[in-house]
Motif scaffolding. Structure first.
Motif, PDB file in Angstrom:
ATOM      1  N   UNK A  37       0.825  -1.212   0.000  1.00  0.00           N
ATOM      2  CA  UNK A  37       0.000   0.000   0.000  1.00  0.00           C
ATOM      3  C   UNK A  37       0.859   1.262   0.000  1.00  0.00           C
ATOM      4  N   UNK A  38       1.856   1.310   0.847  1.00  0.00           N
ATOM      5  CA  UNK A  38       2.716   2.495   0.915  1.00  0.00           C
ATOM      6  C   UNK A  38       3.498   2.678  -0.373  1.00  0.00           C
ATOM      7  N   UNK A  39       3.924   1.584  -0.995  1.00  0.00           N
ATOM      8  CA  UNK A  39       4.664   1.681  -2.259  1.00  0.00           C
ATOM      9  C   UNK A  39       3.783   2.251  -3.360  1.00  0.00           C
ATOM     10  N   UNK A  40       2.522   1.813  -3.401  1.00  0.00           N
ATOM     11  CA  UNK A  40       1.582   2.319  -4.407  1.00  0.00           C
ATOM     12  C   UNK A  40       1.342   3.815  -4.196  1.00  0.00           C
ATOM     13  N   UNK A  41       1.110   4.210  -2.964  1.00  0.00           N
ATOM     14  CA  UNK A  41       0.859   5.627  -2.683  1.00  0.00           C
ATOM     15  C   UNK A  41       2.087   6.480  -2.978  1.00  0.00           C
ATOM     16  N   UNK A  42       3.255   5.985  -2.624  1.00  0.00           N
ATOM     17  CA  UNK A  42       4.480   6.734  -2.904  1.00  0.00           C
ATOM     18  C   UNK A  42       4.707   6.903  -4.403  1.00  0.00           C
ATOM     19  N   UNK A  43       4.176   5.972  -5.194  1.00  0.00           N
ATOM     20  CA  UNK A  43       4.331   6.042  -6.643  1.00  0.00           C
ATOM     21  C   UNK A  43       3.289   6.949  -7.291  1.00  0.00           C
ATOM     22  N   UNK A  49      -0.638   2.692  10.918  1.00  0.00           N
ATOM     23  CA  UNK A  49       0.500   3.421  11.466  1.00  0.00           C
ATOM     24  C   UNK A  49       1.783   3.117  10.691  1.00  0.00           C
ATOM     25  N   UNK A  50       1.937   1.872  10.258  1.00  0.00           N
ATOM     26  CA  UNK A  50       3.112   1.518   9.456  1.00  0.00           C
ATOM     27  C   UNK A  50       3.055   2.202   8.086  1.00  0.00           C
ATOM     28  N   UNK A  51       1.868   2.338   7.525  1.00  0.00           N
ATOM     29  CA  UNK A  51       1.717   3.070   6.274  1.00  0.00           C
ATOM     30  C   UNK A  51       2.131   4.524   6.452  1.00  0.00           C
ATOM     31  N   UNK A  52       1.700   5.130   7.561  1.00  0.00           N
ATOM     32  CA  UNK A  52       2.039   6.527   7.829  1.00  0.00           C
ATOM     33  C   UNK A  52       3.546   6.727   7.953  1.00  0.00           C
ATOM     34  N   UNK A  53       4.228   5.716   8.484  1.00  0.00           N
ATOM     35  CA  UNK A  53       5.680   5.804   8.627  1.00  0.00           C
ATOM     36  C   UNK A  53       6.381   5.734   7.277  1.00  0.00           C
ATOM     37  N   UNK A  54       5.749   5.036   6.321  1.00  0.00           N
ATOM     38  CA  UNK A  54       6.390   4.778   5.035  1.00  0.00           C
ATOM     39  C   UNK A  54       5.971   5.742   3.927  1.00  0.00           C
TER      40      UNK A  54
END
Length: 308
Positions: free
Chosen positions: A27-33, A54-59
């Protein structure tokens, strides 16, 4: 308003909320992209979801969403966590968000249901939902009965809110086709299974890479709950039991924990390898960023050179 402006994302691409799979790594990789990563909440406890958020928010500092399976027994607690953690976008499935709309809207959350029919889309617009995801039966996992190509233009003609196309889309050609049918964006799941950041076993990824156009099958049609997966020993046994007029309980016992077996244990013969019909088009492992940028680039090229 475009879906990108509405949600604060760069590209009009949603990542499907695949149960047990759509975790913070993907999820974080998709959002960062630049697309919309979506956490799956099905089958997790409220505290497990809180940790994933919370882990998503960190990433990532980019927008991401949580998918709400509305028939879950702990859905009220799940929604509490979503609101408390400040998530501003949810997609919903397995029921209507009607009873939860006041709470979600009061918290300033964008609500985007996944729907299988024109009737459902119209109802969601009337409820005040911000957009809908139209999912055809080509998709992996739990599906409806209409194809994306047949359903999408009927929905886009019936509602005025943004419509996201899902099911059978894995490249820019599919995205361009969806736009020609009135979509404001696309949702993809199967292609992200073959991403470097997807937290499934190599055995699961290899099943995707080895798939061809006829590799998937539907189980559960007998009881009105079809699920699309790649053919293996589990689907073979399931179909055999269906032919023997087995009860729903017997079939559920066969599939209990089957997704986890495939995702976490790598047992792709006795586990459920959920994937869409488009799996035959996916033939390499790529970073999420490359997948998204390649899809956008190809879609733009297709739309620019299209002549009638």
């Amino acid at each position: 308003m475009t879906i990108t402006n509405l949600l604060g994302i760069k590209y009009p691409i949603f990542q499907g909320a695949m149960a047990q799979i759509a975790r913070h790594e993907l999820v974080s990789a998709v959002s960062n992209a630049g697309a919309l990563g979506i956490l799956a909440s099905g089958g997790v406890s409220p505290e497990e979801l809180r940790k994933e958020i919370q882990q998503c928010k960190e990433l990532t500092d980019k927008p991401f969403a949580v998918n709400l399976m509305l028939m879950m027994s702990n859905i009220d607690e799940i929604i509490d966590v979503v609101i408390e953690e400040g998530v501003k976008i949810v997609t919903t499935g397995a029921g209507t968000p009607r009873k939860f709309m006041p709470r979600l809207k009061e918290a300033g959350i964008k609500v985007i249901p996944v729907i299988p029919s024109v009737k459902a889309a119209v109802k969601m617009e009337e409820l005040g939902c911000d957009a809908v995801v139209v999912e055809g039966m080509e998709a992996g996992g739990h599906v409806g009965t209409s194809t994306t190509m047949a359903l999408l233009p009927q929905v886009t003609s019936a509602v005025n809110i943004p419509v996201i196309a899902a099911g059978g889309i894995a490249d820019g050609r599919g995205m361009a086709a969806a736009y020609c049918l009135g979509a404001s964006g696309v949702q993809m799941g199967t292609v992200f299974l073959a991403s470097e950041e997807c937290p499934v076993t190599d055995a699961y990824k290899n099943m995707i890479l080895e798939a061809v156009d006829t590799s998937t099958t539907l189980t559960g049609e007998k009881f009105g709950a079809p699920v699309r997966s790649i053919k293996n020993e589990l689907t073979k046994r399931y179909h055999e039991l269906e032919e023997q007029s087995s009860t729903l309980m017997e079939l559920e016992e066969l599939t209990l924990g089957s997704l986890r077996r495939a995702v976490y244990d790598g047992d792709v013969e006795n586990g459920s390898v959920m994937a869409g019909q488009i799996a035959g088009l996916v033939n390499e492992i790529r970073p999420v960023k490359n997948i998204i940028e390649d899809v956008i680039k190809e879609a733009r090229e297709v739309l620019e050179k299209t002549e009638i």
